[in-house]
Design an enzyme around this catalytic site. Structure first.
Site, PDB file in Angstrom:
ATOM      1  N   GLU A   1      35.640 -19.317  45.736  1.00  0.00           N
ATOM      2  CA  GLU A   1      34.187 -19.278  45.860  1.00  0.00           C
ATOM      3  C   GLU A   1      33.559 -20.092  44.734  1.00  0.00           C
ATOM      4  O   GLU A   1      34.087 -20.144  43.618  1.00  0.00           O
ATOM      5  CB  GLU A   1      33.699 -17.818  45.784  1.00  0.00           C
ATOM      6  CG  GLU A   1      32.182 -17.706  45.875  1.00  0.00           C
ATOM      7  CD  GLU A   1      31.683 -16.286  46.083  1.00  0.00           C
ATOM      8  OE1 GLU A   1      32.433 -15.326  45.821  1.00  0.00           O
ATOM      9  OE2 GLU A   1      30.527 -16.144  46.532  1.00  0.00           O
TER      10      GLU A   1
ATOM     11  N   ASN B   1      29.249 -13.940  55.679  1.00  0.00           N
ATOM     12  CA  ASN B   1      30.013 -13.172  54.699  1.00  0.00           C
ATOM     13  C   ASN B   1      29.333 -11.829  54.436  1.00  0.00           C
ATOM     14  O   ASN B   1      28.119 -11.798  54.168  1.00  0.00           O
ATOM     15  CB  ASN B   1      30.082 -13.949  53.368  1.00  0.00           C
ATOM     16  CG  ASN B   1      30.749 -13.152  52.258  1.00  0.00           C
ATOM     17  OD1 ASN B   1      31.965 -12.954  52.276  1.00  0.00           O
ATOM     18  ND2 ASN B   1      29.970 -12.666  51.299  1.00  0.00           N
ATOM     19  N   GLU B   2      30.075 -10.766  54.528  1.00  0.00           N
ATOM     20  CA  GLU B   2      29.621  -9.409  54.122  1.00  0.00           C
ATOM     21  C   GLU B   2      28.177  -9.117  54.542  1.00  0.00           C
ATOM     22  O   GLU B   2      27.377  -8.601  53.751  1.00  0.00           O
ATOM     23  CB  GLU B   2      29.802  -9.220  52.611  1.00  0.00           C
ATOM     24  CG  GLU B   2      31.255  -9.234  52.203  1.00  0.00           C
ATOM     25  CD  GLU B   2      31.542  -8.776  50.776  1.00  0.00           C
ATOM     26  OE1 GLU B   2      30.602  -8.586  49.988  1.00  0.00           O
ATOM     27  OE2 GLU B   2      32.747  -8.613  50.448  1.00  0.00           O
TER      28      GLU B   2
ATOM     29  N   TYR C   1      38.454  -4.120  47.722  1.00  0.00           N
ATOM     30  CA  TYR C   1      38.887  -4.286  46.330  1.00  0.00           C
ATOM     31  C   TYR C   1      39.315  -2.917  45.821  1.00  0.00           C
ATOM     32  O   TYR C   1      38.536  -1.963  45.899  1.00  0.00           O
ATOM     33  CB  TYR C   1      37.740  -4.853  45.475  1.00  0.00           C
ATOM     34  CG  TYR C   1      37.377  -6.281  45.851  1.00  0.00           C
ATOM     35  CD1 TYR C   1      38.070  -7.355  45.309  1.00  0.00           C
ATOM     36  CD2 TYR C   1      36.355  -6.548  46.759  1.00  0.00           C
ATOM     37  CE1 TYR C   1      37.751  -8.671  45.649  1.00  0.00           C
ATOM     38  CE2 TYR C   1      36.029  -7.858  47.103  1.00  0.00           C
ATOM     39  CZ  TYR C   1      36.729  -8.915  46.548  1.00  0.00           C
ATOM     40  OH  TYR C   1      36.410 -10.218  46.892  1.00  0.00           O
TER      41      TYR C   1
ATOM     42  N   GLU D   1      39.038 -11.067  52.120  1.00  0.00           N
ATOM     43  CA  GLU D   1      38.820 -10.881  50.671  1.00  0.00           C
ATOM     44  C   GLU D   1      39.505  -9.590  50.278  1.00  0.00           C
ATOM     45  O   GLU D   1      39.168  -8.521  50.803  1.00  0.00           O
ATOM     46  CB  GLU D   1      37.325 -10.758  50.340  1.00  0.00           C
ATOM     47  CG  GLU D   1      36.638 -12.060  50.076  1.00  0.00           C
ATOM     48  CD  GLU D   1      35.202 -11.878  49.617  1.00  0.00           C
ATOM     49  OE1 GLU D   1      34.973 -11.019  48.743  1.00  0.00           O
ATOM     50  OE2 GLU D   1      34.338 -12.587  50.136  1.00  0.00           O
TER      51      GLU D   1
ATOM     52  N   GLN E   1      40.201 -13.932  43.811  1.00  0.00           N
ATOM     53  CA  GLN E   1      40.073 -15.326  44.129  1.00  0.00           C
ATOM     54  C   GLN E   1      41.270 -16.057  43.508  1.00  0.00           C
ATOM     55  O   GLN E   1      42.175 -15.389  42.992  1.00  0.00           O
ATOM     56  CB  GLN E   1      38.752 -15.844  43.596  1.00  0.00           C
ATOM     57  CG  GLN E   1      37.555 -15.097  44.238  1.00  0.00           C
ATOM     58  CD  GLN E   1      36.187 -15.698  43.910  1.00  0.00           C
ATOM     59  OE1 GLN E   1      36.064 -16.707  43.240  1.00  0.00           O
ATOM     60  NE2 GLN E   1      35.135 -15.053  44.379  1.00  0.00           N
TER      61      GLN E   1
HETATM   62  O1  AHR Z   1      34.950 -12.111  45.350  1.00  0.00           O
HETATM   63  C1  AHR Z   1      33.749 -11.766  44.731  1.00  0.00           C
HETATM   64  C2  AHR Z   1      32.679 -11.279  45.700  1.00  0.00           C
HETATM   65  O2  AHR Z   1      33.081 -10.075  46.296  1.00  0.00           O
HETATM   66  C3  AHR Z   1      32.312 -12.184  46.851  1.00  0.00           C
HETATM   67  O3  AHR Z   1      31.326 -13.097  46.522  1.00  0.00           O
HETATM   68  C4  AHR Z   1      31.781 -11.235  47.885  1.00  0.00           C
HETATM   69  O4  AHR Z   1      31.988 -11.671  49.195  1.00  0.00           O
HETATM   70  C5  AHR Z   1      32.441  -9.904  47.548  1.00  0.00           C
HETATM   71  O5  AHR Z   1      31.514  -8.878  47.473  1.00  0.00           O
END
Ligand code: AHR
Length: 413
Positions: A27, A172-173, A244, A292, A357
């Site tokens: 990103e 995205n999201e 995450y 992600e 990332q």
């Molecule tokens: O990877 C960091 C961020 O996490 C990205 O910009 C977003 O898509 C997610 O919330």
């Protein structure tokens, strides 16, 4: 000593593991691109300004695909800013991270970089501040041969041949309130459907990923997929999901058992896809794109502002501010290993996964400006699956002692 037994039989096959399970996400955020992959003044920089030492580390992971250019930033991004002569490209406010996007690295530069490291681009279109029209123009620019305004603009910009980008993320999201022009599932599903139709009219060979949930903890999780798919099931090929896993939210045992929850999420999302397939009497089967994911090690941010996810007010509006630069431990690497095994076990339905990332931003590869590049602990499980986690995934039969932890209790099925 307690004993465990695992039976593996070559006839009990789950599916072939797609190469794209070992993809990454890059990103325009923090120091991932600028002062990470790209640092023209670094002694190892190539003619295009990309660091040679970082490129070698990137190559070592044998990355099949890179999702690009965002991320939250994509929901406010104008792709036209990133093409044409670099000196004429505008500097823009990047609102999702209160930073400046200089657009020095754009579509063409990053496409060439990806190609050099052996990766295909998975390109995300802006369905936040923009929509179907820009997506149509963009794919005309990247994939149409010639004889139209945007394809000829590409040629005038020095790219005679189309980029031929095959896989596209429809935003995205968009389920997150933090997203620019966040939408309800029905609103998003309708926009995704219409954008998909138009993009396929320009290039019927593309494949499309629709936005799914950005985490299991969101109140819309599940219902988002049901409503969104009701709107666009036939027009898309993959449902994205993001996750995450944080070491700070749980005790060690629960953190290491995060894969239990990933397993549950994959099963739930697959079931929703298949329920929608049944409801719509569809012949089409959708797959999942975990586009992600990562483990997070967010500690001690008071003393380390570079670990924050937003610049402090006094650091606002800089180019490439250091953001979420986590330092990983062995425990994080172990947790990641379990998560990777879980992905392999679901190789029949999870066909794409992008580690978020690649460099500096929650990343396996780190750099110092003007200095060295090195790998973190999480690099090693990623390297090993890339080397050995190929071929056909087998379904093991496991008998072992079990234990509970604070987040998960064992329940025999
Ligand atoms: O990877 C960091 C961020 O996490 C990205 O910009 C977003 O898509 C997610 O919330």
């Amino acid at each position: 000593m307690q004993k465990a037994q695992m039976i593996i039989d070559a006839d009990y096959q789950i599916a072939r593991v797609e190469d794209r399970l070992y993809s990454f996400f890059v990103e325009h955020m923090g120091r991932c691109v600028y002062n990470g992959l790209y640092e023209p003044t670094h002694p190892s920089a190539d003619a295009n300004g990309f660091r040679g030492d970082v490129k070698e580390l990137v190559r070592s992971l044998h990355i099949p695909a890179i999702r690009y250019p965002g991320g939250n930033m994509v929901s406010g991004f104008d792709w036209e800013d990133s093409v044409g002569p670099v000196e004429r490209r505008p500097r823009r406010l990047e609102l999702s991270r209160t930073s400046i996007e200089p657009n020095t690295v754009g579509l063409s530069e990053f496409y060439d970089y990806a190609e050099e490291v052996g990766a295909k681009l998975i390109y995300a279109v802006n369905l936040g501040t923009r929509g179907p029209e820009e997506a149509r123009n963009l794919i005309e620019y990247t994939n149409h041969r010639s004889g139209s305004y945007y394809s000829d603009l590409r040629r005038a910009n020095g790219r005679e041949q189309p980029f031929g980008i095959k896989t596209w993320c429809l935003g995205n999201e968009m389920d997150g309130s933090w997203q620019m022009c966040h939408k309800t599932a029905r609103e998003y599903g309708a926009v995704a459907r219409e954008t998909a139709k138009i993009m396929r009219w320009v290039d019927p060979k593309i494949e499309l990923i629709a936005v799914g949930s950005s985490g299991m903890e969101l109140p819309t999780y599940g219902q988002w997929e049901l409503d969104m798919l009701d709107e666009c099931y036939e027009q898309i090929d993959y449902v994205a999901f993001h996750r995450y896993f944080r070491n700070t939210e749980t005790d060690s045992a629960s953190y290491l058992a995060s894969s239990v929850s990933l397993d549950e999420m994959i099963r739930t999302l697959t079931s929703i896809c298949d329920a929608t397939k049944g409801k719509k009497h569809s012949k089409k089967q959708l797959h999942l794109s975990f586009d992600e994911w990562n483990v997070l090690h967010r500690t001690d941010v008071e003393r380390h502002p570079e670990r924050l996810s937003m610049p402090r007010p006094e650091d606002a509006w800089a180019v490439a501010p250091a953001l979420i630069e986590h330092t990983y431990t062995f425990e994080d690497a172990l947790c990641m290993g379990f998560l990777l095994n879980t992905l392999i076990r679901h190789a029949d339905r999870v066909k794409i996964a992008c580690l978020a990332q690649l460099v500096n931003v929650i990343a396996p590869i780190m750099t110092r400006v003007g200095g060295s590049a090195w790998v973190q602990s999480i690099y090693w499980p990623l390297l090993r699956v890339s080397e050995y986690g190929r071929g056909v995934a087998l379904l093991p039969q496991l008998k072992s002692p079990v234990g509970d932890c604070s987040a998960y209790a064992y329940s025999p099925s």
